[in-house]
Design a protein around this motif. Structure first.
Motif, PDB file in Angstrom:
ATOM      1  N   LYS A  23       0.713  -1.173   0.050  1.00  0.00           N
ATOM      2  CA  LYS A  23       0.015   0.105  -0.076  1.00  0.00           C
ATOM      3  C   LYS A  23       1.033   1.285  -0.057  1.00  0.00           C
ATOM      4  CE  LYS A  23      -4.274  -1.606   2.142  1.00  0.00           C
ATOM      5  NZ  LYS A  23      -4.943  -1.634   3.130  1.00  0.00           N
ATOM      6  N   GLU A  24       2.113   1.126   0.560  1.00  0.00           N
ATOM      7  CA  GLU A  24       3.185   2.157   0.815  1.00  0.00           C
ATOM      8  C   GLU A  24       4.155   2.096  -0.484  1.00  0.00           C
ATOM      9  OE1 GLU A  24       4.186   1.747   4.679  1.00  0.00           O
ATOM     10  OE2 GLU A  24       2.230   2.391   5.366  1.00  0.00           O
ATOM     11  N   LEU A  25       3.756   1.402  -1.362  1.00  0.00           N
ATOM     12  CA  LEU A  25       4.759   1.319  -2.563  1.00  0.00           C
ATOM     13  C   LEU A  25       5.815   2.398  -2.905  1.00  0.00           C
ATOM     14  CD1 LEU A  25       5.660  -1.403  -4.397  1.00  0.00           C
ATOM     15  CD2 LEU A  25       4.328  -0.317  -6.282  1.00  0.00           C
ATOM     16  N   TRP A  26       6.933   2.399  -3.060  1.00  0.00           N
ATOM     17  CA  TRP A  26       7.537   3.396  -3.381  1.00  0.00           C
ATOM     18  C   TRP A  26       7.406   4.229  -4.675  1.00  0.00           C
ATOM     19  CZ3 TRP A  26      12.600   0.035  -2.235  1.00  0.00           C
ATOM     20  CH2 TRP A  26      12.538  -0.178  -0.779  1.00  0.00           C
ATOM     21  N   PRO A  27       7.314   5.378  -4.881  1.00  0.00           N
ATOM     22  CA  PRO A  27       6.904   6.051  -5.783  1.00  0.00           C
ATOM     23  C   PRO A  27       8.114   5.863  -7.185  1.00  0.00           C
ATOM     24  CG  PRO A  27       6.505   7.538  -4.369  1.00  0.00           C
ATOM     25  CD  PRO A  27       7.203   6.478  -3.520  1.00  0.00           C
ATOM     26  N   GLU A  28       9.265   5.608  -6.934  1.00  0.00           N
ATOM     27  CA  GLU A  28      10.399   5.217  -7.799  1.00  0.00           C
ATOM     28  C   GLU A  28      10.283   3.755  -8.266  1.00  0.00           C
ATOM     29  OE1 GLU A  28      12.393   5.400  -3.505  1.00  0.00           O
ATOM     30  OE2 GLU A  28      10.864   6.198  -4.518  1.00  0.00           O
ATOM     31  N   LEU A  29       9.674   3.031  -7.404  1.00  0.00           N
ATOM     32  CA  LEU A  29       9.630   1.777  -7.575  1.00  0.00           C
ATOM     33  C   LEU A  29       8.274   1.634  -8.785  1.00  0.00           C
ATOM     34  CD1 LEU A  29      10.243  -1.501  -7.578  1.00  0.00           C
ATOM     35  CD2 LEU A  29       8.736  -1.718  -5.665  1.00  0.00           C
ATOM     36  N   ARG A  30       7.240   2.020  -8.413  1.00  0.00           N
ATOM     37  CA  ARG A  30       6.152   2.175  -9.299  1.00  0.00           C
ATOM     38  C   ARG A  30       6.521   2.562 -10.654  1.00  0.00           C
ATOM     39  NH1 ARG A  30       0.805   2.080  -7.908  1.00  0.00           N
ATOM     40  NH2 ARG A  30       1.617   2.460  -5.697  1.00  0.00           N
TER      41      ARG A  30
END
Length: 103
Positions: A23-30
Motif C-alpha cells: 500500500k506504501e509502494l515507493w513511487p520510484e519503484l512504481r
C-alpha cells in the motif's frame, strides 16, 4: 500485450506487513515498473496457504527481464526479504503459472 502469472509465498505471520508495504509502494519503484512496460500488476493473497498469486500485463519479455537488475528493484527485494520466501540473491522465490483458460 503479454500476460504473466506466478506464485510466491509470504510468511504466515507477515500477511499484514506484506499488504502494508505494498500500500506504501515507493513511487520510484512504481515508476520503474511503468518505465519497463508493466501496464497492470495485481497480487492476491490466499490466507490459508500464504501463497501470493501475481498477475501482470506487460509490453515485452525483454523489458520485464530487465526489471530484476534495476537498483530500485534490488533495494525492494532486500526490503521484502524478511517477510517472504526468497532466493540467495534476495529475489522472491516464485513459480511461473501457465494459463489454462480465458473468457
Amino acid at each position: 500485450m503479454i500476460i504473466k502469472a506466478f506464485r510466491m509465498v509470504v510468511y504466515p505471520e507477515q500477511h499484514k506487513e506484506y499488504e502494508k508495504r505494498h500500500k506504501e509502494l515507493w513511487p520510484e519503484l512504481r515508476q520503474m515498473l511503468k518505465n519497463h512496460g508493466v501496464k497492470k500488476y495485481f497480487i492476491f493473497l490466499d490466507k490459508e496457504t500464504s501463497h501470493l498469486f501475481a498477475y501482470a500485463e506487460i509490453e515485452s519479455e525483454e523489458l520485464w527481464e530487465k526489471i530484476s537488475s534495476t537498483e530500485i528493484n534490488q533495494k525492494w527485494w532486500r526490503y521484502m526479504e524478511s517477510i517472504m520466501e526468497t532466493n540467495s540473491d534476495s529475489s522472491p522465490t516464485s513459480v511461473d503459472l501457465r494459463q489454462v483458460f480465458e473468457l
